[in-house]
Design a protein around this motif. Structure first.
Motif, PDB file in Angstrom:
ATOM      1  N   ILE A  21       2.879   2.079   3.272  1.00 20.96           N
ATOM      2  CA  ILE A  21       2.456   2.112   4.208  1.00 20.96           C
ATOM      3  C   ILE A  21       2.138   0.952   5.078  1.00 20.96           C
ATOM      4  N   GLU A  22       2.676   0.406   6.008  1.00 24.89           N
ATOM      5  CA  GLU A  22       3.042  -1.106   6.165  1.00 24.89           C
ATOM      6  C   GLU A  22       1.665  -1.821   6.713  1.00 24.89           C
ATOM      7  N   GLU A  23       0.666  -1.210   7.358  1.00 25.24           N
ATOM      8  CA  GLU A  23      -0.697  -1.983   7.351  1.00 25.24           C
ATOM      9  C   GLU A  23      -1.897  -0.866   7.683  1.00 25.24           C
ATOM     10  N   ALA A  24      -2.864  -1.037   6.775  1.00 26.02           N
ATOM     11  CA  ALA A  24      -3.934  -0.193   7.223  1.00 26.02           C
ATOM     12  C   ALA A  24      -5.459  -1.611   8.030  1.00 26.02           C
ATOM     13  N   TYR A  25      -6.087  -0.841   9.298  1.00 26.68           N
ATOM     14  CA  TYR A  25      -7.343  -1.238   9.834  1.00 26.68           C
ATOM     15  C   TYR A  25      -8.287  -0.704   9.073  1.00 26.68           C
ATOM     16  N   ARG A  26      -9.147  -1.245   9.338  1.00 29.80           N
ATOM     17  CA  ARG A  26     -10.910  -0.955   9.518  1.00 29.80           C
ATOM     18  C   ARG A  26     -11.628  -0.996  11.001  1.00 29.80           C
ATOM     19  N   ILE A  27     -11.840   0.100  11.530  1.00 26.55           N
ATOM     20  CA  ILE A  27     -11.966  -0.055  12.473  1.00 26.55           C
ATOM     21  C   ILE A  27     -13.291  -0.496  13.030  1.00 26.55           C
ATOM     22  N   ARG A  28     -13.924  -0.156  12.323  1.00 31.25           N
ATOM     23  CA  ARG A  28     -15.308  -1.132  12.312  1.00 31.25           C
ATOM     24  C   ARG A  28     -15.216  -2.519  12.303  1.00 31.25           C
ATOM     25  N   THR A  29     -14.666  -3.154  11.453  1.00 25.88           N
ATOM     26  CA  THR A  29     -14.980  -4.186  11.134  1.00 25.88           C
ATOM     27  C   THR A  29     -13.634  -5.957  11.166  1.00 25.88           C
ATOM     28  N   LYS A  30     -12.968  -4.095  11.515  1.00 30.40           N
ATOM     29  CA  LYS A  30     -11.239  -4.777  11.499  1.00 30.40           C
ATOM     30  C   LYS A  30     -10.152  -5.323  11.058  1.00 30.40           C
ATOM     31  N   MET A  54       0.716  -1.009   0.273  1.00 31.68           N
ATOM     32  CA  MET A  54      -0.397  -0.198  -0.632  1.00 31.68           C
ATOM     33  C   MET A  54       1.066   0.844  -0.149  1.00 31.68           C
ATOM     34  N   LYS A  55      -0.197   2.083  -0.899  1.00 30.41           N
ATOM     35  CA  LYS A  55       1.459   3.915  -0.392  1.00 30.41           C
ATOM     36  C   LYS A  55       0.071   4.856  -0.311  1.00 30.41           C
ATOM     37  N   LYS A  56       1.005   5.471   0.490  1.00 30.93           N
ATOM     38  CA  LYS A  56       0.177   6.887   0.925  1.00 30.93           C
ATOM     39  C   LYS A  56       0.424   7.771  -0.632  1.00 30.93           C
ATOM     40  N   ILE A  57      -0.523   8.504  -0.434  1.00 29.50           N
ATOM     41  CA  ILE A  57      -0.349   9.946  -1.782  1.00 29.50           C
ATOM     42  C   ILE A  57      -0.571  11.236  -0.793  1.00 29.50           C
ATOM     43  N   GLU A  58       0.022  12.089  -0.306  1.00 31.40           N
ATOM     44  CA  GLU A  58       0.230  13.691  -0.107  1.00 31.40           C
ATOM     45  C   GLU A  58       0.354  14.601  -1.390  1.00 31.40           C
ATOM     46  N   ALA A  59      -0.788  15.319  -1.282  1.00 27.82           N
ATOM     47  CA  ALA A  59      -0.394  15.977  -2.474  1.00 27.82           C
ATOM     48  C   ALA A  59      -0.941  16.869  -1.805  1.00 27.82           C
ATOM     49  N   ILE A  60      -0.405  18.008  -2.134  1.00 33.44           N
ATOM     50  CA  ILE A  60      -0.619  19.437  -2.313  1.00 33.44           C
ATOM     51  C   ILE A  60      -0.891  20.799  -3.223  1.00 33.44           C
ATOM     52  N   ILE A  61      -1.661  20.814  -3.391  1.00 38.13           N
ATOM     53  CA  ILE A  61      -2.234  21.630  -5.152  1.00 38.13           C
ATOM     54  C   ILE A  61      -3.707  22.566  -4.883  1.00 38.13           C
ATOM     55  N   ARG A  62      -3.812  23.763  -5.807  1.00 38.41           N
ATOM     56  CA  ARG A  62      -4.681  24.825  -5.584  1.00 38.41           C
ATOM     57  C   ARG A  62      -5.900  24.749  -5.609  1.00 38.41           C
ATOM     58  N   LYS A  63      -6.307  25.218  -4.090  1.00 38.31           N
ATOM     59  CA  LYS A  63      -7.611  25.420  -3.546  1.00 38.31           C
ATOM     60  C   LYS A  63      -8.900  25.110  -4.688  1.00 38.31           C
ATOM     61  N   SER A  64      -8.088  26.132  -5.680  1.00 43.37           N
ATOM     62  CA  SER A  64      -8.715  26.084  -7.107  1.00 43.37           C
ATOM     63  C   SER A  64      -9.293  24.869  -8.290  1.00 43.37           C
ATOM     64  N   LYS A  65      -8.164  23.876  -8.288  1.00 40.88           N
ATOM     65  CA  LYS A  65      -8.533  23.107  -8.608  1.00 40.88           C
ATOM     66  C   LYS A  65      -9.383  21.046  -7.763  1.00 40.88           C
ATOM     67  N   PHE A  66      -9.633  21.712  -6.420  1.00 39.34           N
ATOM     68  CA  PHE A  66      -9.607  20.875  -6.286  1.00 39.34           C
ATOM     69  C   PHE A  66     -11.023  20.511  -5.969  1.00 39.34           C
ATOM     70  N   ILE A  67     -11.762  21.061  -6.685  1.00 34.25           N
ATOM     71  CA  ILE A  67     -13.472  20.323  -7.056  1.00 34.25           C
ATOM     72  C   ILE A  67     -12.877  19.236  -8.284  1.00 34.25           C
ATOM     73  N   GLU A  68     -12.097  19.982  -9.161  1.00 34.53           N
ATOM     74  CA  GLU A  68     -12.042  19.515 -10.336  1.00 34.53           C
ATOM     75  C   GLU A  68     -11.426  17.636 -10.121  1.00 34.53           C
ATOM     76  N   VAL A  69      -9.848  17.900  -8.939  1.00 31.99           N
ATOM     77  CA  VAL A  69      -9.383  16.487  -8.552  1.00 31.99           C
ATOM     78  C   VAL A  69     -10.109  15.370  -8.229  1.00 31.99           C
ATOM     79  N   LYS A  70     -10.982  16.348  -7.276  1.00 27.20           N
ATOM     80  CA  LYS A  70     -11.930  15.719  -6.420  1.00 27.20           C
ATOM     81  C   LYS A  70     -12.606  14.491  -7.601  1.00 27.20           C
ATOM     82  N   LYS A  71     -13.573  15.132  -8.366  1.00 25.41           N
ATOM     83  CA  LYS A  71     -14.480  14.516  -9.312  1.00 25.41           C
ATOM     84  C   LYS A  71     -13.550  13.660 -10.149  1.00 25.41           C
TER      85      LYS A  71
END
Length: 112
Positions: A95-104, A1-18
């Motif tokens: 990312i070494e490991e990930a857990y979903r709390i609700r379902t474990k 698993m990988k963690k992606i951290e992105a710092i983008i312009r606020k004006s481009k956020f809606i476009e990136v999210k979609k």
């Protein structure tokens, strides 16, 4: 698993999210942040000088499977791009490991 951290312009956020939703990245976290960049010169807009080194940005944190990494990065790159100074940065880490709390659940099922 990988963690992606992105710092983008606020004006481009809606476009990136979609675009992320279109490739089935349906969960991620984001924050409004302010940072200091490399550009030292100011710009003039309607006679008012302002600095571009400390403009509001949006910080995205996304965890994906290794196979989905490049598709996710390419989506952010293509949709956050303006070609101007200050488009942002993308960082990728393991990312070494990930857990979903609700379902474990752990591992890949926990992030889907």
């Amino acid at each position: 698993m990988k963690k992606i951290e992105a710092i983008i312009r606020k004006s481009k956020f809606i476009e990136v999210k979609k675009a992320l939703h279109q490739i089935e990245v349906n969960f991620f976290s984001y924050w409004d942040v302010t940072g200091v960049g490399n550009e030292k010169q100011g710009h003039v807009y309607r006679g008012i000088s302002y600095s571009t080194s400390d403009i509001q940005r949006r910080y995205l944190s996304i965890v994906v499977s290794d196979e989905f990494l490049q598709k996710t990065v390419d989506t952010i790159l293509n949709n956050a791009y303006t070609g101007n100074v200050g488009d942002g940065k993308i960082f990728v880490s393991n990312i070494e490991e990930a857990y979903r709390i609700r379902t474990k659940e752990k591992g890949q099922p926990a992030i889907n």
